[in-house]
Design a protein around this motif. Sequence first.
Motif, mmCIF file in Angstrom:
data_model
loop_
_atom_site.group_PDB
_atom_site.id
_atom_site.type_symbol
_atom_site.label_atom_id
_atom_site.label_comp_id
_atom_site.label_asym_id
_atom_site.label_seq_id
_atom_site.Cartn_x
_atom_site.Cartn_y
_atom_site.Cartn_z
ATOM 1 N N ASN A 24 -1.840 70.690 -70.146
ATOM 2 C CA ASN A 24 -2.521 69.533 -70.747
ATOM 3 C C ASN A 24 -2.524 69.625 -72.271
ATOM 4 N N LEU A 25 -1.600 70.399 -72.841
ATOM 5 C CA LEU A 25 -1.548 70.552 -74.286
ATOM 6 C C LEU A 25 -1.084 69.250 -74.927
ATOM 7 N N PRO A 26 -1.865 68.697 -75.870
ATOM 8 C CA PRO A 26 -1.423 67.489 -76.565
ATOM 9 C C PRO A 26 -0.145 67.754 -77.363
ATOM 10 N N PRO A 27 0.526 66.710 -77.823
ATOM 11 C CA PRO A 27 1.739 66.902 -78.637
ATOM 12 C C PRO A 27 1.474 67.856 -79.798
ATOM 13 N N LEU A 28 2.345 68.844 -79.938
ATOM 14 C CA LEU A 28 2.142 69.926 -80.889
ATOM 15 C C LEU A 28 3.058 69.746 -82.090
ATOM 16 N N ALA A 29 2.463 69.749 -83.293
ATOM 17 C CA ALA A 29 3.244 69.725 -84.533
ATOM 18 C C ALA A 29 3.412 71.162 -85.006
ATOM 19 N N GLU A 268 4.116 89.526 -74.029
ATOM 20 C CA GLU A 268 3.177 88.420 -73.880
ATOM 21 C C GLU A 268 3.906 87.214 -73.299
ATOM 22 N N LYS A 269 3.189 86.401 -72.550
ATOM 23 C CA LYS A 269 3.782 85.197 -71.976
ATOM 24 C C LYS A 269 3.876 84.121 -73.056
ATOM 25 N N ARG A 270 4.933 83.356 -73.018
ATOM 26 C CA ARG A 270 5.216 82.372 -74.065
ATOM 27 C C ARG A 270 4.470 81.069 -73.780
ATOM 28 N N VAL A 271 3.152 81.113 -73.990
ATOM 29 C CA VAL A 271 2.320 79.936 -73.778
ATOM 30 C C VAL A 271 1.548 79.617 -75.054
ATOM 31 N N VAL A 272 1.024 78.415 -75.099
ATOM 32 C CA VAL A 272 0.112 77.974 -76.160
ATOM 33 C C VAL A 272 -1.212 77.655 -75.483
ATOM 34 N N TRP A 273 -2.265 78.376 -75.880
ATOM 35 C CA TRP A 273 -3.530 78.246 -75.148
ATOM 36 C C TRP A 273 -4.684 78.375 -76.134
ATOM 37 N N ALA A 274 -5.560 77.395 -76.132
ATOM 38 C CA ALA A 274 -6.795 77.438 -76.924
ATOM 39 C C ALA A 274 -7.889 76.753 -76.128
ATOM 40 N N ARG A 275 -9.088 77.314 -76.199
ATOM 41 C CA ARG A 275 -10.203 76.682 -75.513
ATOM 42 C C ARG A 275 -11.438 76.713 -76.403
ATOM 43 N N ALA A 276 -12.427 75.895 -76.051
ATOM 44 C CA ALA A 276 -13.682 75.841 -76.792
ATOM 45 C C ALA A 276 -14.831 75.894 -75.805
ATOM 46 N N VAL A 277 -15.894 76.619 -76.214
ATOM 47 C CA VAL A 277 -17.076 76.741 -75.376
ATOM 48 C C VAL A 277 -18.315 76.425 -76.196
ATOM 49 N N ASP A 278 -19.401 76.177 -75.486
ATOM 50 C CA ASP A 278 -20.685 75.910 -76.123
ATOM 51 C C ASP A 278 -21.291 77.220 -76.625
ATOM 52 N N PHE A 279 -21.804 77.215 -77.853
ATOM 53 C CA PHE A 279 -22.368 78.426 -78.438
ATOM 54 C C PHE A 279 -23.604 78.910 -77.687
ATOM 55 N N ALA A 280 -24.383 77.985 -77.137
ATOM 56 C CA ALA A 280 -25.646 78.369 -76.512
ATOM 57 C C ALA A 280 -25.449 78.915 -75.105
ATOM 58 N N ALA A 285 -15.929 73.602 -72.868
ATOM 59 C CA ALA A 285 -15.889 72.242 -73.403
ATOM 60 C C ALA A 285 -14.461 71.701 -73.460
ATOM 61 N N HIS A 286 -13.510 72.528 -73.854
ATOM 62 C CA HIS A 286 -12.103 72.141 -73.907
ATOM 63 C C HIS A 286 -11.260 73.315 -73.423
ATOM 64 N N ASP A 287 -10.113 73.002 -72.819
ATOM 65 C CA ASP A 287 -9.182 74.042 -72.382
ATOM 66 C C ASP A 287 -7.775 73.459 -72.438
ATOM 67 N N PHE A 288 -7.039 73.779 -73.497
ATOM 68 C CA PHE A 288 -5.711 73.219 -73.707
ATOM 69 C C PHE A 288 -4.659 74.293 -73.471
ATOM 70 N N PHE A 289 -3.726 73.994 -72.567
ATOM 71 C CA PHE A 289 -2.749 74.984 -72.131
ATOM 72 C C PHE A 289 -1.391 74.321 -71.958
ATOM 73 N N GLY A 290 -0.346 74.995 -72.412
ATOM 74 C CA GLY A 290 1.000 74.469 -72.229
ATOM 75 C C GLY A 290 2.022 75.393 -72.860
ATOM 76 N N THR A 291 3.210 74.886 -73.047
ATOM 77 C CA THR A 291 4.280 75.649 -73.680
ATOM 78 C C THR A 291 4.930 74.805 -74.758
ATOM 79 N N ALA A 292 5.563 75.495 -75.705
ATOM 80 C CA ALA A 292 6.297 74.830 -76.779
ATOM 81 C C ALA A 292 7.489 75.714 -77.135
ATOM 82 N N PRO A 293 8.658 75.141 -77.361
ATOM 83 C CA PRO A 293 9.842 75.961 -77.603
ATOM 84 C C PRO A 293 9.782 76.775 -78.888
ATOM 85 N N GLU A 294 9.000 76.336 -79.869
ATOM 86 C CA GLU A 294 9.016 76.981 -81.180
ATOM 87 C C GLU A 294 7.717 77.709 -81.517
ATOM 88 N N PHE A 295 6.826 77.860 -80.542
ATOM 89 C CA PHE A 295 5.528 78.454 -80.865
ATOM 90 C C PHE A 295 4.920 79.063 -79.606
#
Length: 324
Positions: A24-29, A268-280, A285-295
Motif C-alpha cells: 500500500n506504499l503511495p507513489p514514491l519520489a 536485508e529484504k529489499r522493501v520500503v516500510w514505514a509506520r506511525a503509532v500513537d505516542f500515548a 495509525a499508519h503502515d506503508f509497505f511496498g517495494t521500489a526499484p531504486e530504494f
Amino acid sequence: MARPNIEPVVWRAPRASKPPRTPNLPPLAVRPVDGKGTEDVLVDTEGRVITGVEDGRVLRIADGRVDVVADTGGRPLGIEWFPDGRLLVCDADRGLLLVSAGDVEVLVPAGPNLRVCNNAAVTADGTIYFTNSTDRFDLEFWKADLLEHAGTGQLLRRDPDGTVHTLLRGLHFANGVALAPDESSVVVAETGEYCLRRVWLTGDRQGHSDVLADNLPAFPDNISTGSDGLLWIAMASPRDPVVDLLLRTPPVLRKLVWRVPERLHHKEKRVVWARAVDFATGALAHDFFGTAPEFHMVTGVREHDGRVHLGSLEGRAVASFDLP
C-alpha cells in the motif's frame, strides 16, 4: 578490518507477525545523491531535506539541487534541529556534535562511553536524549551486535550544562529516539528486540520505563515525532526467521555463522516500510509497505506537513511520498 569476536547470548524471540499482504506504499519520489548511506533525514522550514552520508558530508536536497551544508569528518547518522538553529548530529566516529556551516562543536566525544552515537531528540531547553547503540562493536560491525544479543546499548541524556546521565542500560542495539509532542516521555527503539521502549519524563510515572510497542514485525531503526504528532518508525527490514532461530541456538553455532564471509550472510529484504503509532498508546495509525526499484532499507523517516521523507543506510538517495 578484522572481524571482532562475539560472545552470543541465547534469546528466544517472540513469533513475528507478517508484513501487510497487499502493498500500500503511495507513489514514491526518489532523489539520488552523490554519496552512500543517507541514514537519517531532517526537513527544514522550506521543505528541503537534510541528510548525512558515509564520507562525513551533511547534504541539503531541494529542487534537484544537492548542497553540502557541512562535513563532520566522521560518519553522520541521526540529525536533529538544536533550539538555536544549528544541526545536532550523532556521528558514529566522533560522537554528539553541533554543526553549522564550517564549524563542528563536539558536545560528547566518541570513546569508551560512547562507541556508536546513533540518534537523538532535543527538548525546547536544549536537553538532549541520545543513544549509544553498543559498547561492543563499531558501526561497521552492527550485525555482530544483533547476532551476539548481549544488550550493551544505552539511552543517555545531556543536560544544558553539559552533564551526561544514563537513563537506560542493557538495550539491544539502541537506535532511534523521539520525544512526545508535550515532552512528557522519550521513546527509544531497540532494534535487536523489535520494540520501542518509553521513559516517562513528567507526571506520576516520572523516571519509570515501559514498552510502548512490542514484537514489531521488522527491525526498527530511527524514529521521529511527526508534525502530525505521531511517532514515525523506520522499518529497516522485515524480521528474518533464520535470524530469530539463530538467536535461540547454542552460542557456538552463532560464532561459526559470524565467521562465514559477509557475502554469504543473509541480506536485508529489499522493501520500503514505514509506520506511525500513537505516542500515548502505541496504537497503529499508519503502515506503508511496498517495494521500489531504486530504494530500500528505510533507516530514517520524517513526516513533515503531510509528506513522509525516508533515508537509507544502504542507499544513495532519499525518498518521499505524500500521505493519502
